[in-house]
Design an enzyme around this catalytic site. Structure first.
Site, PDB file in Angstrom:
ATOM      1  N   ALA A 117       0.858  -1.192   0.000  1.00  0.00           N
ATOM      2  CA  ALA A 117       0.000   0.000   0.000  1.00  0.00           C
ATOM      3  C   ALA A 117       0.891   1.238   0.000  1.00  0.00           C
ATOM      4  O   ALA A 117       2.095   1.144   0.227  1.00  0.00           O
ATOM      5  CB  ALA A 117      -0.892   0.012   1.230  1.00  0.00           C
ATOM      6  N   LYS A 118       0.310   2.366  -0.261  1.00  0.00           N
ATOM      7  CA  LYS A 118       1.029   3.639  -0.110  1.00  0.00           C
ATOM      8  C   LYS A 118      -0.003   4.733   0.058  1.00  0.00           C
ATOM      9  O   LYS A 118      -1.130   4.616  -0.445  1.00  0.00           O
ATOM     10  CB  LYS A 118       1.865   3.917  -1.374  1.00  0.00           C
TER      11      LYS A 118
END
Ligand code: GLU
Length: 429
Positions: A117-118
């Site tokens: 994720a980011k």
């Protein structure tokens, strides 16, 4: 359907290199090498969830400003989503989506049980007061409260954020759910369950991977001439550790410009200077100034781009003189430059391996938190070193086995493991 149709096109300039397209190209190259099923590739080329929230914040002057806060969750096949939150003016949804995908392969490559994720907000943190940054961080995380969780999605620091933001985010989440949840973020201060060694972890990982790559060439860090673009958390830690190991850091820069010394910079003095000079190295005595563009093309043994993506491109790659490049930043070498470097026999230590030290120690922080047992720094560094060296060896072995450059080798390992897990889990319903 490609993600191009789902993500708004954010820049139309002909020189624009779309980070998400680049990330997909690397995925496709790995999939081709592995002869993966096209359906699997389709699944993996789309993030599972893309969230953009509106973050309304009252500034110190009383004005209310709305920021766009992104969080992209790429794939959670192997475990909870994991990845940093970036505060930088160049943040876009496409960039965050690309970086989320990179996190999936990075975690799989390192053998840690996370998905990718980011998150990010397009702001320059230097333009906001501490109070404003606190309100931005708290409102951003409260808007994402239903999408994150200690076994769902665990944020961490990235460019422009640090333990301070993680503490605000942990507190906001905890207050909202009614009890302390230290496991909601990693990269926290030690006082609330952070891990020793986390702050230096990404830089330490960079040093370890360079040391291993040099050792494979029969060389050591002692006397090696190193150039580093970026002197933030990653660049400065890598500089310090490489300097301690006997390397000569001949040039360093930040966004404001760089400094160069033929005899090697005094890194502890440079760190102290930058700390008192709004994090800039410009004007450091006993060194001459150098632009970021010239720094990348200096004669040296090892070049470490530790700032933003797309720094070594088709435009400047022919002037790059280093024979070893360690991608401490994410995606600093473009696809085109990467091919030209491979043709010239330059070794590129790819981002998903070279800068994995941060997420590895995030994992160790999470493990310590889950077991309510906290380790000394020596233990943390030892465990991290084992995971980094193991991944490096696997990448080198894969590169030899498949006769491919290190980047493709690393991608085939990361992508291959996620694809295998997806195949074993099957598609629901
Ligand atoms: N932001 C770092 C990275 O890109 C660390 C992520 C984490 O610790 O979860 O790898």
């Amino acid at each position: 359907m490609s993600l191009k149709s789902l993500l708004p096109l954010e820049a139309a300039s002909p020189a624009y290199i779309c980070p998400f397209d680049q990330a997909c190209s690397y995925l496709e190259a790995a999939a081709k090498e592995l002869r993966l099923d096209q359906g699997l590739v389709e699944i993996l080329s789309h993030p599972r969830k893309v969230v953009t929230v509106s973050v309304p914040v009252k500034l110190d002057n009383g004005e209310v400003r709305i920021f766009a806060g992104h969080r992209v969750q790429h794939a959670d096949v192997l475990g909870p989503y994991k990845g940093g939150i970036r505060y930088h003016p160049a943040v876009t949804l496409r960039e965050v989506s690309a970086l989320a995908m990179l996190m999936t392969w990075k975690c799989a490559l390192l053998g840690i049980p996370y998905g990718g994720a980011k998150g990010g907000i397009a702001i320059d943190p230097k333009c906001y007061s501490v109070g404003e940054l606190e309100r931005i961080s708290r409102r951003y995380i409260s808007e994402l409260i239903k999408d994150i969780g200690p076994s769902v999605d665990i944020p961490a620091p990235d460019m422009g954020t640090s333990a301070r933001e993680m503490a605000w985010m942990m507190d906001t989440y905890s207050v909202n759910v009614g009890h302390a949840v230290p496991g909601i973020v990693t990269g926290k201060p030690l006082s609330i369950g952070g891990s020793r060694g986390r702050e230096m972890a990404t830089g330490r990982g960079v040093m370890i991977i360079i040391r291993e790559a040099l050792a494979d060439q029969g060389r050591s860090l002692v006397g090696t001439r190193v150039v580093i673009q970026g002197f933030g958390n990653v660049g400065s830690a890598a500089a310090e550790l490489l300097h301690q190991a006997g390397a000569k850091i001949i040039a360093v820069s930040t966004g404001a410009g760089g400094v160069f010394s033929q005899d090697g910079l005094d890194i502890p003095a440079l760190k102290a200077y930058a700390a008192g000079n709004r994090k800039s190295v410009v004007g450091f005595p006993q060194a001459v100034s150098i632009s970021n563009a010239d720094l990348l093309t200096l004669p040296c043994d090892v070049l470490i781009p530790a700032a933003l993506e797309n720094q070594i491109t088709g435009e400047n790659v022919n002037q790059v003189q280093a024979q070893l490049i360690a991608e401490a930043a994410n995606g600093p070498v473009t696809l085109e430059a990467n091919q030209l470097l491979a043709a010239r026999g330059v070794t590129v230590l790819p981002d998903i391996l070279a800068n994995a030290g941060g997420v590895v120690v995030s994992y160790l922080e999470w493990v310590q938190g889950l077991s309510y047992l906290f380790w000394d720094e020596e233990r943390v560094n030892r465990e991290m070193e084992n995971l980094m060296v193991r991944a490096y060896r696997q990448v080198v072995q894969q590169s030899k086995l498949r006769q491919v450059p290190l980047r493709l080798a690393a991608y085939t390992l990361g992508v291959g493991r996620v694809a295998q897990a997806l195949t074993d889990r099957g598609l629901y319903p």
